[in-house]
Design a protein around this motif. Structure first.
Motif, short mmCIF file in Angstrom:
data_model
loop_
_atom_site.label_atom_id
_atom_site.label_comp_id
_atom_site.label_asym_id
_atom_site.label_seq_id
_atom_site.Cartn_x
_atom_site.Cartn_y
_atom_site.Cartn_z
N GLU A 67 -9.20 1.45 0.85
CA GLU A 67 -8.61 -0.02 1.48
C GLU A 67 -8.60 -1.29 0.45
O GLU A 67 -8.89 -2.42 0.91
N GLY A 68 -8.41 -0.89 -0.99
CA GLY A 68 -8.64 -1.91 -1.82
C GLY A 68 -7.42 -2.81 -2.03
O GLY A 68 -7.65 -3.74 -3.03
N SER A 69 -6.36 -2.74 -1.54
CA SER A 69 -5.20 -3.46 -1.60
C SER A 69 -5.45 -4.81 -1.38
O SER A 69 -4.96 -5.72 -2.12
N GLU B 270 0.78 4.58 -4.08
CA GLU B 270 1.20 3.19 -4.16
C GLU B 270 2.48 2.94 -5.30
O GLU B 270 3.12 2.06 -5.16
N SER C 160 0.84 -1.17 -0.14
CA SER C 160 0.12 0.04 -0.12
C SER C 160 0.79 1.37 0.05
O SER C 160 1.90 0.96 0.01
N ALA C 161 0.12 2.21 0.02
CA ALA C 161 0.87 3.47 -0.09
C ALA C 161 1.41 4.04 1.56
O ALA C 161 0.81 3.29 2.45
N PHE D 81 -5.02 -1.60 -5.44
CA PHE D 81 -5.89 -0.69 -5.13
C PHE D 81 -6.09 0.20 -6.34
O PHE D 81 -7.07 0.83 -6.77
N1 ASP Z 1 -3.96 3.14 0.03
C1 ASP Z 1 -5.25 2.86 -0.15
C2 ASP Z 1 -6.00 3.45 0.92
O1 ASP Z 1 -5.43 3.64 1.94
C3 ASP Z 1 -5.50 1.49 -0.47
C4 ASP Z 1 -5.01 0.47 0.66
O2 ASP Z 1 -4.21 0.87 1.38
O3 ASP Z 1 -5.53 -0.64 0.82
O4 ASP Z 1 -7.30 3.41 0.84
#
Ligand code: ASP
Ligand code: MG
Length: 424
Positions: free
Chosen positions: A202-204, A122, A37-38, A187
């Motif tokens: 939160e799609g990762s 990301e 993720s980021a 994501f």
């Molecule tokens: N970076 C994105 C978010 O914070 C995707 C993820 O972390 O799942 O929503």
């Protein structure tokens, strides 16, 4: 073949990045696809950039983006020696992609710009991680997932084009994996016109699950900062217990009722191929964590989910007529138009009760539109308590002293809408 997913907290500082590198370094046999993720709160920061740009505050947008740039350059500088220049060049390419757009004027819808800006998070984190692994002697291939996952152009909630993406996975990801490690993003994706898209916050977890499905992975592991999945959110319920074994069904239910364990879309791609999902703690990989699979579970403790910030809409027909099919159909059309979904509903003779997340603008609009069909009463500041595998003691412990506004139960699940006891 295994799939790992590391969340933003696993790369939120130099120490965390090094720790994640160490975990990856212990899986040297290759055939490992890693979704990262980021870093930390980067996605939130990028959302602010997109909002400022779209609101016509171009200088603010550039300033806010400058902050994101600085943080990533600083991280790369402190982390890397031999790989620094190569990494810096990569980061700058991604910066340019965004800045080029920020210098324009917005002419398209907000969601489009959101995705073009937010996807950078990301790309930056995975570029840094990939160079760090290379520098520490861990061979890896970095892949831009936008070349793999094609989506529709429903920006901010894009759907993956399964067939096209599968052929890309087979053509580009599979060969890169043989005996090696692949680092890529979750994501995000891209349309057939190469516009960046995102799959929902939160799609990762979901991206990792789609990869696992398409690659027929032997397992997926989500690395988090908690020791395992718990039967309640420990920040709200200090007595929360770890659960070491769960099944797909239970997790999809937990996610549906609002537990923030795993992104709700993650389970289906894994369940469909019987791929086990491990939740492990990146702070201490020796902890057992949780395994989620098809297994039958003998017994589970009560699983508690508290959704706060709920609103109750009490709707009753204007003329005492039964709240029949046509009223309900009209109500559901309103939900559809406003893109809201009730968390709980109960039908009565001349009325309907609906519990929803309190997004004030949407609720106002919903109440106003519904007032053409119903008398509407709105009550705010409530919490929806869900207990799966409930027992009397747990129910009592969690509801005593609270006013119960609405209660529903099946053999497995109890739901109570609670508020502070009025006048108590
Ligand atoms: N970076 C994105 C978010 O914070 C995707 C993820 O972390 O799942 O929503
Ligand atoms: Mg995350």
């Amino acid at each position: 073949m295994k799939v790992f997913k590391f969340g933003g907290a696993s790369v939120s500082s130099l120490e965390r990045i090094k720790n994640t590198g160490e975990i990856l370094g212990s899986f040297t046999e290759g055939n490992l696809l890693v979704v990262i993720s980021a870093m930390g709160k980067t996605t939130n920061a990028l959302e602010k950039v997109a909002e400022a740009f779209f609101a016509g505050r171009q200088d603010d947008a550039l300033l806010l983006f400058e902050q994101v740039k600085k943080e990533h350059l600083k991280t790369a500088k402190y982390l890397l020696v031999t790989e620094y220049l190569a990494c810096e060049a990569r980061l700058k390419d991604f910066f340019t992609e965004v800045e080029w757009m920020l210098h324009d004027k917005p002419v398209r819808a907000f969601d489009y710009y959101y995705d073009q800006v937010v996807c950078a998070g990301e790309l930056l984190s995975t570029a840094i991680m990939s160079h760090y692994l290379t520098e520490t002697g861990i061979e890896n291939t970095w892949i831009d997932v936008r070349d793999i996952f094609r989506t529709d152009n429903n920006f901010r909630d894009a759907k993956i084009d399964w067939d096209y993406s599968l052929s890309q996975v087979r053509m580009h990801v599979l060969p890169a994996l043989s005996g090696r490690m692949v680092i890529t993003q979750g994501f995000i994706g891209a349309t057939d016109e190469n516009e960046s898209t995102t799959l929902g916050r939160e799609g990762s977890d979901y991206t990792a699950a789609v990869f696992a499905n398409m690659l027929n992975a032997e397992s997926q592991t989500i690395w988090k900062d908690v020791p395992s999945v718990m039967n309640a959110d420990p920040r709200k319920f200090p007595e929360a217990q770890p659960i070491h074994e769960l099944n797909y069904r239970e997790v999809i239910e937990m996610a549906y009722y609002g537990a923030q364990v795993i992104h709700p879309k993650t389970i289906k791609p894994l369940q469909n191929k019987g791929i086990p999902l491990y939740v492990k703690c990146f702070l201490d990989p020796s902890l057992p964590g949780t395994v989620i699979s098809n297994q039958r579970l003998k017994s589970l403790p009560p699983i508690i989910v508290l959704k706060e910030n709920q609103v109750l809409l009490e709707l009753s027909t204007l003329d005492y007529s039964f709240a029949g099919d046509e009223h309900l159909a009209q109500l559901y059309r309103l939900f559809d138009t406003l893109k809201v979904r009730p968390n709980l509903t109960q039908n009565g003779a001349i009325g309907v009760l609906c519990v929803l997340d309190d997004h004030p603008e949407k609720i106002e609009k919903l109440a106003l539109d519904a007032s053409g069909i119903f008398d509407v009463t709105v009550s705010r500041g409530l919490s929806l308590l869900t207990i799966r595998h409930y027992d009397e003691a747990t129910e009592k412990r969690l509801t005593t002293g609270k006013k119960s506004w609405l209660k529903q139960q099946t053999a497995e699940t109890l739901q109570v809408l609670i508020g502070e006891q009025a006048g108590a």
